[in-house]
Design a protein around this motif. Structure first.
Motif, PDB file in Angstrom:
ATOM      1  N   SER A 195       0.836  -1.214   0.000  1.00 32.77           N
ATOM      2  CA  SER A 195       0.000   0.000   0.000  1.00 32.77           C
ATOM      3  C   SER A 195       0.869   1.262   0.000  1.00 32.77           C
ATOM      4  O   SER A 195       0.443   2.310  -0.458  1.00 32.77           O
ATOM      5  N   LYS A 196       2.105   1.141   0.504  1.00 33.57           N
ATOM      6  CA  LYS A 196       2.975   2.315   0.572  1.00 33.57           C
ATOM      7  C   LYS A 196       3.785   2.492  -0.733  1.00 33.57           C
ATOM      8  O   LYS A 196       4.062   3.626  -1.144  1.00 33.57           O
ATOM      9  N   ALA A 216       5.355  -1.061  -8.786  1.00 34.85           N
ATOM     10  CA  ALA A 216       4.707  -2.108  -7.976  1.00 34.85           C
ATOM     11  C   ALA A 216       3.211  -1.820  -7.918  1.00 34.85           C
ATOM     12  O   ALA A 216       2.792  -0.665  -7.874  1.00 34.85           O
ATOM     13  N   THR A 217       2.446  -2.886  -7.931  1.00 35.35           N
ATOM     14  CA  THR A 217       1.001  -2.723  -7.742  1.00 35.35           C
ATOM     15  C   THR A 217       0.460  -3.920  -6.960  1.00 35.35           C
ATOM     16  O   THR A 217       1.212  -4.831  -6.610  1.00 35.35           O
ATOM     17  N   ALA A 231      -9.619  -0.064  -7.924  1.00 36.11           N
ATOM     18  CA  ALA A 231      -9.565   1.312  -8.431  1.00 36.11           C
ATOM     19  C   ALA A 231      -8.124   1.843  -8.391  1.00 36.11           C
ATOM     20  O   ALA A 231      -7.639   2.451  -9.357  1.00 36.11           O
ATOM     21  N   LYS A 232      -7.423   1.577  -7.280  1.00 37.86           N
ATOM     22  CA  LYS A 232      -6.029   2.022  -7.171  1.00 37.86           C
ATOM     23  C   LYS A 232      -5.158   1.283  -8.192  1.00 37.86           C
ATOM     24  O   LYS A 232      -4.228   1.850  -8.763  1.00 37.86           O
ATOM     25  N   THR A 233      -5.463   0.025  -8.397  1.00 36.08           N
ATOM     26  CA  THR A 233      -4.689  -0.764  -9.371  1.00 36.08           C
ATOM     27  C   THR A 233      -4.894  -0.207 -10.777  1.00 36.08           C
ATOM     28  O   THR A 233      -3.956  -0.144 -11.573  1.00 36.08           O
ATOM     29  N   TRP A 234      -6.115   0.219 -11.044  1.00 34.38           N
ATOM     30  CA  TRP A 234      -6.425   0.819 -12.348  1.00 34.38           C
ATOM     31  C   TRP A 234      -5.573   2.067 -12.561  1.00 34.38           C
ATOM     32  O   TRP A 234      -4.985   2.280 -13.638  1.00 34.38           O
ATOM     33  N   LEU A 237      -2.153   0.947 -13.436  1.00 28.66           N
ATOM     34  CA  LEU A 237      -2.082   0.427 -14.808  1.00 28.66           C
ATOM     35  C   LEU A 237      -2.037   1.579 -15.818  1.00 28.66           C
ATOM     36  O   LEU A 237      -1.337   1.504 -16.830  1.00 28.66           O
ATOM     37  N   LEU A 238      -2.761   2.656 -15.513  1.00 28.90           N
ATOM     38  CA  LEU A 238      -2.730   3.807 -16.423  1.00 28.90           C
ATOM     39  C   LEU A 238      -1.339   4.446 -16.439  1.00 28.90           C
ATOM     40  O   LEU A 238      -0.866   4.920 -17.469  1.00 28.90           O
ATOM     41  N   LYS A 239      -0.674   4.419 -15.269  1.00 27.12           N
ATOM     42  CA  LYS A 239       0.703   4.939 -15.217  1.00 27.12           C
ATOM     43  C   LYS A 239       1.618   4.089 -16.103  1.00 27.12           C
ATOM     44  O   LYS A 239       2.496   4.600 -16.784  1.00 27.12           O
TER      45      LYS A 239
END
Ligand code: URA
Length: 247
Positions: A195-196, A216-217, A231-234, A237-239
């Motif tokens: 998460s960090k 990292a994801t 949502a955070k993973t999305w 992925l956009l990055k």
């Protein structure tokens, strides 16, 4: 009621590979001293196995040679409890290399990484940013399933790491994506929770000094248990998509 076969299977899955007696042993000083000597021997053997792994990896000049070296390598006890070696899958000239933690039950049966439920989600994640699985390279920190999917020990990670590092060197991707903290922490200086560290560009340094962008994801298995983190993973992925389109 568990029969003998079930009990034995339970022990094997839990990683028990030797039986010393019928009951618990008394922890006398003598026994404790012997145990310390055994632990010291084991860590010495672990260090030798890591050195051996590094030397073997240096000599492999292609993924094919590296796979042969893995097949002949006997320095990780997980190899004896696993059904199959799970080396990696995908394009050896991939722009993006994904690293998970360790094969699970499905992967151990098939001999390929990310072929179970996590793999299905990973493929959806790739598709969502226009990546095809076969154009990426997918692998794991460990090449063998830990019994019962237990957390790998640091010795198991250490002995498998030279193989992962050599894979990265040979493939030479533009970006490495670490799925989960174990992969991210093994490849960087970080010791933090996912998460960090997720969603921040980091660098992975090859032995030749070249640096590769590393992101990292969350691990797909974590997302299956905690869909709210999709949502955070999305966003991560956009990055990744943006980085690849800028290269
Ligand atoms: N989880 C992983 O980390 N790797 C796999 O190959 C499958 C599940």
């Amino acid at each position: 009621m568990m029969n003998e076969k079930d009990i034995l299977k339970w022990y094997i899955d839990a990683g028990v590979d030797a039986i010393c007696g019928d009951g618990p042993l008394l922890q006398s000083t003598e026994v404790k001293n012997k145990e310390s000597a055994v632990v010291a021997d084991a860590s010495q053997m672990g260090m030798l196995a890591c050195k051996n792994a590094r030397q073997i990896c240096e000599k492999a000049n292609s993924l094919e040679e590296l796979l042969k070296a893995v097949e002949n390598f006997d320095g990780c006890s997980l190899k004896h409890t696993a059904n199959k070696t799970v080396f990696g899958d995908g394009d050896e000239h991939a722009r993006v290399l994904f690293v998970g933690e360790a094969p699970g039950g499905d992967e151990d049966r098939v001999g390929m990484p990310f072929v179970g439920k996590s793999g299905m989600l990973l493929e959806k994640m790739l598709k969502s940013i226009g990546l095809e699985r076969k154009k990426c390279y997918i692998t794991n920190l460990l090449m063998w399933r830990p019994p019962g999917n237990r957390t790998p020990t640091s010795a198991e990670v250490a002995v498998c790491l030279p193989f992962l590092k050599r894979k990265i060197e040979l493939i030479n991707p533009e970006v490495v994506v670490a799925l989960g903290a174990p992969a991210a922490n093994a490849l960087t200086d970080s010791e933090d929770a996912i998460s960090k560290i997720r969603g921040k560009w980091m660098e992975y340094e090859l032995s030749v000094g070249k640096k590769i962008d590393l992101l990292a994801t969350f691990h797909p298995a974590y997302l299956l248990r905690n869909p709210a983190y999709k949502a955070k993973t999305w966003a991560d992925l956009l990055k990744l998509k943006k980085k690849l389109s800028n290269k």
